[in-house]
Scaffold this motif. Structure first.
Motif, PDB file in Angstrom:
ATOM      1  N   THR A 315      22.850  53.815  -2.330  1.00 24.73           N
ATOM      2  CA  THR A 315      22.226  53.843  -3.654  1.00 24.73           C
ATOM      3  C   THR A 315      20.737  53.626  -3.492  1.00 24.73           C
ATOM      4  OG1 THR A 315      24.202  52.903  -4.696  1.00 24.73           O
ATOM      5  CG2 THR A 315      22.130  52.760  -5.927  1.00 24.73           C
ATOM      6  N   VAL A 316      19.934  54.490  -4.103  1.00 25.83           N
ATOM      7  CA  VAL A 316      18.473  54.371  -4.085  1.00 25.83           C
ATOM      8  C   VAL A 316      18.015  54.074  -5.511  1.00 25.83           C
ATOM      9  CG1 VAL A 316      16.283  55.484  -3.540  1.00 25.83           C
ATOM     10  CG2 VAL A 316      18.332  56.032  -2.190  1.00 25.83           C
ATOM     11  N   LEU A 317      17.326  52.954  -5.706  1.00 26.75           N
ATOM     12  CA  LEU A 317      16.762  52.584  -7.003  1.00 26.75           C
ATOM     13  C   LEU A 317      15.249  52.735  -6.941  1.00 26.75           C
ATOM     14  CD1 LEU A 317      18.666  49.246  -7.805  1.00 26.75           C
ATOM     15  CD2 LEU A 317      19.357  51.588  -8.336  1.00 26.75           C
ATOM     16  N   CYS A 318      14.672  53.504  -7.858  1.00 29.48           N
ATOM     17  CA  CYS A 318      13.220  53.694  -7.920  1.00 29.48           C
ATOM     18  C   CYS A 318      12.706  53.040  -9.192  1.00 29.48           C
ATOM     19  CB  CYS A 318      12.871  55.176  -7.905  1.00 29.48           C
ATOM     20  SG  CYS A 318      13.573  56.079  -6.502  1.00 29.48           S
ATOM     21  N   MET A 319      11.823  52.032  -9.038  1.00 31.33           N
ATOM     22  CA  MET A 319      11.399  51.204 -10.152  1.00 31.33           C
ATOM     23  C   MET A 319       9.878  51.063 -10.167  1.00 31.33           C
ATOM     24  SD  MET A 319      14.180  48.231  -9.216  1.00 31.33           S
ATOM     25  CE  MET A 319      14.120  47.323 -10.764  1.00 31.33           C
ATOM     26  N   THR A 320       9.301  50.922 -11.355  1.00 29.88           N
ATOM     27  CA  THR A 320       7.855  50.756 -11.486  1.00 29.88           C
ATOM     28  C   THR A 320       7.536  49.575 -12.384  1.00 29.88           C
ATOM     29  OG1 THR A 320       5.798  51.980 -11.871  1.00 29.88           O
ATOM     30  CG2 THR A 320       7.567  52.286 -13.485  1.00 29.88           C
ATOM     31  N   GLU A 321       6.319  49.032 -12.282  1.00 27.41           N
ATOM     32  CA  GLU A 321       6.001  47.783 -12.979  1.00 27.41           C
ATOM     33  C   GLU A 321       5.900  47.925 -14.488  1.00 27.41           C
ATOM     34  OE1 GLU A 321       1.837  48.983 -11.266  1.00 27.41           O
ATOM     35  OE2 GLU A 321       3.948  49.274 -10.769  1.00 27.41           O
ATOM     36  N   PHE A 322       5.485  49.073 -14.975  1.00 26.70           N
ATOM     37  CA  PHE A 322       5.468  49.364 -16.410  1.00 26.70           C
ATOM     38  C   PHE A 322       5.229  50.852 -16.599  1.00 26.70           C
ATOM     39  CE2 PHE A 322       1.253  47.201 -15.525  1.00 26.70           C
ATOM     40  CZ  PHE A 322       0.497  48.351 -15.357  1.00 26.70           C
ATOM     41  N   GLY A 323       5.512  51.326 -17.813  1.00 27.18           N
ATOM     42  CA  GLY A 323       5.243  52.720 -18.123  1.00 27.18           C
ATOM     43  C   GLY A 323       3.806  52.911 -18.577  1.00 27.18           C
ATOM     44  N   ARG A 324       3.565  54.009 -19.308  1.00 34.54           N
ATOM     45  CA  ARG A 324       2.202  54.299 -19.731  1.00 34.54           C
ATOM     46  C   ARG A 324       2.187  54.644 -21.220  1.00 34.54           C
ATOM     47  NH1 ARG A 324      -0.456  54.128 -15.049  1.00 34.54           N
ATOM     48  NH2 ARG A 324      -2.434  54.793 -15.956  1.00 34.54           N
ATOM     49  N   THR A 325       0.991  54.713 -21.767  1.00 39.47           N
ATOM     50  CA  THR A 325       0.863  54.945 -23.196  1.00 39.47           C
ATOM     51  C   THR A 325       1.496  56.273 -23.608  1.00 39.47           C
ATOM     52  OG1 THR A 325      -1.338  55.854 -22.747  1.00 39.47           O
ATOM     53  CG2 THR A 325      -1.225  53.582 -23.505  1.00 39.47           C
ATOM     54  N   VAL A 326       1.991  56.304 -24.841  1.00 36.32           N
ATOM     55  CA  VAL A 326       2.593  57.530 -25.357  1.00 36.32           C
ATOM     56  C   VAL A 326       1.531  58.605 -25.541  1.00 36.32           C
ATOM     57  CG1 VAL A 326       3.775  58.561 -27.335  1.00 36.32           C
ATOM     58  CG2 VAL A 326       4.512  56.327 -26.445  1.00 36.32           C
ATOM     59  N   ARG A 327       0.391  58.217 -26.075  1.00 39.69           N
ATOM     60  CA  ARG A 327      -0.673  59.188 -26.322  1.00 39.69           C
ATOM     61  C   ARG A 327      -1.511  59.393 -25.065  1.00 39.69           C
ATOM     62  NH1 ARG A 327      -0.773  55.554 -30.575  1.00 39.69           N
ATOM     63  NH2 ARG A 327      -0.085  56.390 -32.595  1.00 39.69           N
ATOM     64  N   GLU A 328      -1.856  60.616 -24.775  1.00 35.72           N
ATOM     65  CA  GLU A 328      -2.793  60.868 -23.678  1.00 35.72           C
ATOM     66  C   GLU A 328      -4.188  60.436 -24.120  1.00 35.72           C
ATOM     67  OE1 GLU A 328      -4.219  65.374 -23.779  1.00 35.72           O
ATOM     68  OE2 GLU A 328      -2.041  65.256 -23.669  1.00 35.72           O
ATOM     69  N   ASN A 329      -5.026  60.071 -23.151  1.00 34.51           N
ATOM     70  CA  ASN A 329      -6.368  59.606 -23.476  1.00 34.51           C
ATOM     71  C   ASN A 329      -7.383  60.745 -23.417  1.00 34.51           C
ATOM     72  OD1 ASN A 329      -6.958  60.014 -20.721  1.00 34.51           O
ATOM     73  ND2 ASN A 329      -6.475  57.886 -20.205  1.00 34.51           N
ATOM     74  N   GLY A 330      -8.659  60.389 -23.561  1.00 35.78           N
ATOM     75  CA  GLY A 330      -9.705  61.407 -23.607  1.00 35.78           C
ATOM     76  C   GLY A 330      -9.953  62.107 -22.299  1.00 35.78           C
ATOM     77  N   THR A 331      -9.453  61.564 -21.201  1.00 40.24           N
ATOM     78  CA  THR A 331      -9.629  62.204 -19.897  1.00 40.24           C
ATOM     79  C   THR A 331      -8.341  62.884 -19.432  1.00 40.24           C
ATOM     80  OG1 THR A 331      -9.161  60.102 -18.780  1.00 40.24           O
ATOM     81  CG2 THR A 331     -11.463  60.617 -19.211  1.00 40.24           C
ATOM     82  N   LYS A 332      -7.474  63.174 -20.392  1.00 37.22           N
ATOM     83  CA  LYS A 332      -6.210  63.878 -20.129  1.00 37.22           C
ATOM     84  C   LYS A 332      -5.316  63.115 -19.153  1.00 37.22           C
ATOM     85  CE  LYS A 332      -8.166  68.423 -21.188  1.00 37.22           C
ATOM     86  NZ  LYS A 332      -8.379  69.815 -20.726  1.00 37.22           N
TER      87      LYS A 332
END
Length: 415
Positions: A315-332
């Motif tokens: 079993t391979v579990l891939c995990m990250t510390e947090f996600g990201r904002t729903v809206r994209e920012n001004g620098t795409k």
């Protein structure tokens, strides 16, 4: 003076080479032990805050295009998983695993970490598996805390792989560490001493070259060649610099996957390492390609090197510390967020599923009106994977391994 300077004293007293634990198996014998059974667990920490909405794309949510006109809004052929979800093109190499029932996802999940959105604190909480950060010096990781509860485990049952210290396997239970690349540090005094020794001891030059080569899993750091004659400081520095560049050009994630697979084919049952490159504040459409390619290559390399019989128990579990904002920012790109995505792969995975509850992308449904709302605790998914793989009791996982955790109903992540 130099005639009395042995190779061992030179290596240990000057501190020239900060080689990894497994730079040379001759110098660093590795002790391992098996846990009962044949199940394996690999935990990959995706450092930098992977954008789960970009990886597992909710094309069925009508608000997606409004928030991300330049990201993830267009459906692409061959990447559809369900009527609602598809995947980023960077994960296309993994689609055969999905079709074979060896790949699953968990949507809208997160650690208990909220609001401050610091990579360092977020990663520490992810690896510690706790609700709050413990004082420095008293921290340990959830994988390490699990080991005493696997009946029959002893000695070093786990491996932390990579250049950085892995909190996830830190603690009272012994675990081994390995890094794929040589780390070279050289002071002016060290250079002069090395120059002196090389001029008077050609055998030492040959031995040093061999040590550097051993420190690289595939020879990428073998660019230093010593002659029996005089070797100037600038020549040595140039060689060291070139060797370092060569190592960075190599695919260290492939080296790590190879080493992990080699150990997992033998007695090791648990391995953990990290992959970086997920902090996509700008030009995310381009920036996501490299880390997703590395992740796909790593998982497929593990499958290949483990072989079908071992992969079926992995079993391979891939995990990250947090996600990201729903809206994209001004620098795409996207900024630090909350809810994210977890990826599960392996022959032991009950695949072809997307777990969790989708909260929606309308503003009222977001966390703090900016982030994907977490609808589950990522620790619970990891706990169920450990329960299914190693038979650790649910009450033990909730209280002793993670603490303050309600695992909920069994999701049957594994076969």
């Amino acid at each position: 003076m130099t005639s009395a300077l042995t190779r061992r004293k030179f290596l240990t007293q000057t501190g020239i080479f900060g080689c990894s634990l497994a730079a040379s198996p001759l110098l660093t014998p590795i002790s391992m032990a098996a846990t009962p059974g044949e199940n394996r667990l690999v935990v990959i920490i995706l450092r930098g805050g992977m954008d789960g909405i970009d990886v597992l794309r909710p094309w069925g949510d009508l608000d997606l295009m409004k928030h991300r006109p330049n990201l993830t809004a267009r459906k692409e052929g061959g990447l559809q998983l369900t009527e609602f979800f598809g995947v980023h093109p960077g994960l296309k190499p993994l689609l055969p695993l999905w079709k074979a029932g060896q790949l699953s996802f968990v949507q809208a999940t997160s650690t208990p970490y909220r609001d401050k959105r610091s990579h360092f604190d977020g990663q520490d909480l992810l690896e510690a598996g706790t609700v709050e950060l413990a004082p420095m010096g008293r921290r340990d990781g959830w994988l390490n805390r699990m080991l005493p509860y696997i009946s029959g485990s002893h000695a070093e049952t786990a491996f932390a792989l990579g250049r950085e210290s892995m909190l996830i396997l830190t603690g009272a239970s012994p675990a081994s560490q390995w890094s794929p690349d040589v780390s070279v540090g050289m002071s002016g005094q060290g250079l002069r001493l090395m120059d002196m020794v090389m001029q008077s001891d050609p055998d030492m030059a040959q031995s040093m070259t061999q040590a550097i080569r051993l420190a690289s899993a595939d020879g990428h750091a073998a660019g230093i060649e010593f002659s029996e004659g005089e070797l100037g400081h600038n020549d040595m520095l140039d060689s060291m610099m070139q060797s370092s560049k060569d190592a960075r050009r190599g695919k260290s994630h492939i080296k790590i996957a190879d080493f992990a697979a080699e150990r997992l084919r033998e007695e090791t049952r648990i391995a953990s390492f990290s992959l970086g490159g997920w902090d996509t504040h700008a030009a995310q459409a381009r920036a996501m390609n490299k880390p997703l390619s590395a992740l796909s290559e790593t998982i497929l390399r593990l499958k290949k090197k483990l072989g079908s019989l071992v992969w079926e128990k992995t079993t391979v579990l891939c995990m990250t510390e947090f996600g990201r904002t729903v809206r994209e920012n001004g620098t795409k790109g996207t900024d630090h967020g909350t809810g994210g995505t977890m990826i599960l792969a392996g022959g032991a995975v009950n695949g072809g599923q997307i777990h969790g509850q989708w909260p929606g992308l309308d503003e009222a449904s977001m966390y703090d009106r900016r982030d994907l709302m977490p609808t589950s605790d990522i620790r619970a998914w990891a706990a169920w994977a450990m329960h299914d793989a190693f038979g650790v009791e649910q009450s033990t996982l909730e209280r002793s391994v993670f603490g303050y955790l309600d695992m909920g109903a069994r999701p049957r992540l594994l076969l």
